[in-house]
Scaffold this active site. Structure first.
Site, PDB file in Angstrom:
ATOM      1  N   ALA A   1      23.420  49.598 -43.595  1.00 47.22           N
ATOM      2  CA  ALA A   1      23.246  48.138 -43.550  1.00 47.22           C
ATOM      3  C   ALA A   1      24.359  47.472 -42.757  1.00 47.22           C
ATOM      4  CB  ALA A   1      23.190  47.566 -44.969  1.00 47.22           C
TER       5      ALA A   1
ATOM      6  N   ARG B   1      19.936  48.906 -20.420  1.00 47.33           N
ATOM      7  CA  ARG B   1      21.176  48.451 -19.783  1.00 47.33           C
ATOM      8  C   ARG B   1      21.068  48.565 -18.265  1.00 47.33           C
ATOM      9  NH1 ARG B   1      25.040  51.340 -24.360  1.00 47.33           N
ATOM     10  NH2 ARG B   1      25.244  49.485 -25.673  1.00 47.33           N
TER      11      ARG B   1
ATOM     12  N   HIS C   1      23.599  60.894 -24.470  1.00 47.15           N
ATOM     13  CA  HIS C   1      23.998  59.490 -24.601  1.00 47.15           C
ATOM     14  C   HIS C   1      25.513  59.419 -24.492  1.00 47.15           C
ATOM     15  CE1 HIS C   1      23.897  55.341 -25.731  1.00 47.15           C
ATOM     16  NE2 HIS C   1      24.476  55.531 -26.892  1.00 47.15           N
TER      17      HIS C   1
END
Length: 313
Positions: free
Chosen positions: A10, A151, A175
């Site tokens: 969260a 991006r 990545h």
């Protein structure tokens, strides 16, 4: 009956992802986090936005996984985030332990779900979650390529002063700093980018894309990107829930495709109700293939570090 999506974590990425999915309206969302009352508070705040944004979808928070039971899709964002000066590699072993524990709970409560890992270092975490879950590769694939490609497309649209909708591109590989933007397949309104800007400018945008996450980390001082990552995650979740058959770059477990076997690397895939329904193999030049192999080698190094850690545990 609405679909069910669980977001584990969260923090900024997880909460923003949960908000975006809840706002779509066709999936109930469960947000899980170990911090007491944090997911409950954030989810209640989001739930109360329902009358304003016009969604009846439910969103709930939990510190356990019982509420997540029988999820259709589980997004894993849990883990520590990069800090200035910290490489993705530095995160490796801590986030390996976190994602292993999370995966065990996810599998126990949602044995038929599709898992989309987002935790960094992304490719290694996808590998860890794939192996820990025991799921077929169609049901575990990571979000990175959609973000990296977004991006790249953003930088191109700004440079040429054109709509981002007309810029099409792919970024493959891991990545990280050795990701592989496929310039040859990059177009603007169907026109090859090589026809629209100088090679030196293209190379500059490629470098900026590779360093895109780090650029934001440096600007924020604390924390990392979450608006664009959450949008990228949501696009992947939507492709699955609505069986869109989208062709998107994702981190998938390869079984010989692109000459890579037994490793999770970013490639174009078809995403639909079955998860990662197909790896799309496109023809690469020798230079592009070498760059992809180099990127895969960097991922392999991280996987070996994890294997050594497991062996020594």
């Amino acid at each position: 009956m609405r679909n069910k999506v669980t977001v584990v974590g969260a923090g900024n990425v997880g909460a923003t992802t949960a908000q975006r999915i809840h706002q779509l309206g066709y999936a109930d969302v469960v947000m899980v986090d170990v911090v007491e009352d944090l997911p409950q508070g954030k989810s209640l705040d989001m739930l109360e936005s329902g009358p304003v944004i016009g969604t009846d979808a439910l969103i709930t928070g939990s510190n356990g996984y019982e509420e997540s039971a029988n999820s259709d899709v589980v997004v894993i964002t849990a883990g520590i985030a990069r800090r200035p000066g910290m490489s993705r590699d530095d995160l490796l072993l801590t986030n390996m332990r976190i994602t292993t524990s999370v995966t065990e709970q996810v599998v126990r409560h949602s044995p038929n779900c599709i898992i989309i890992p987002v935790t960094n270092p992304l490719d290694a975490m996808v590998q860890n979650i794939y192996e820990s879950s025991g799921f077929p590769r169609e049901r575990v694939f990571g979000m990175a390529g959609v973000l990296d490609t977004a991006r790249f497309r953003t930088f191109i649209s700004q440079e040429l002063n054109v709509s981002v909708e007309d810029v099409q591109a792919y970024v493959l590989g891991g990545h990280g700093d050795d990701m592989v933007p496929l310039v040859r397949y990059t177009t603007v309104g169907g026109i090859p980018i090589s026809e629209l800007m100088a090679e030196e400018k293209v190379e500059q945008l490629v470098r900026r894309t590779r360093q895109g996450g780090g650029e934001i980390v440096q600007l924020l001082k604390e924390g990392s990107a979450y608006y664009a990552p959450s949008a990228a995650i949501t696009q992947m979740v939507e492709a699955v829930l609505l069986d869109k058959k989208r062709i998107l770059p994702a981190c998938a477990y390869l079984q010989g495709e692109y000459g890579i076997n037994g490793l999770c690397v970013g490639v174009p895939v078809k995403l639909g109700a079955g998860g990662m329904e197909q790896v799309i193999e496109i023809r690469l030049t020798a230079e592009e293939q070498a760059a992809l192999q180099g990127s895969a080698a960097s991922v392999q190094e991280l996987v070996e570090v994890m294997n050594q850690a497991r062996a020594g545990a």
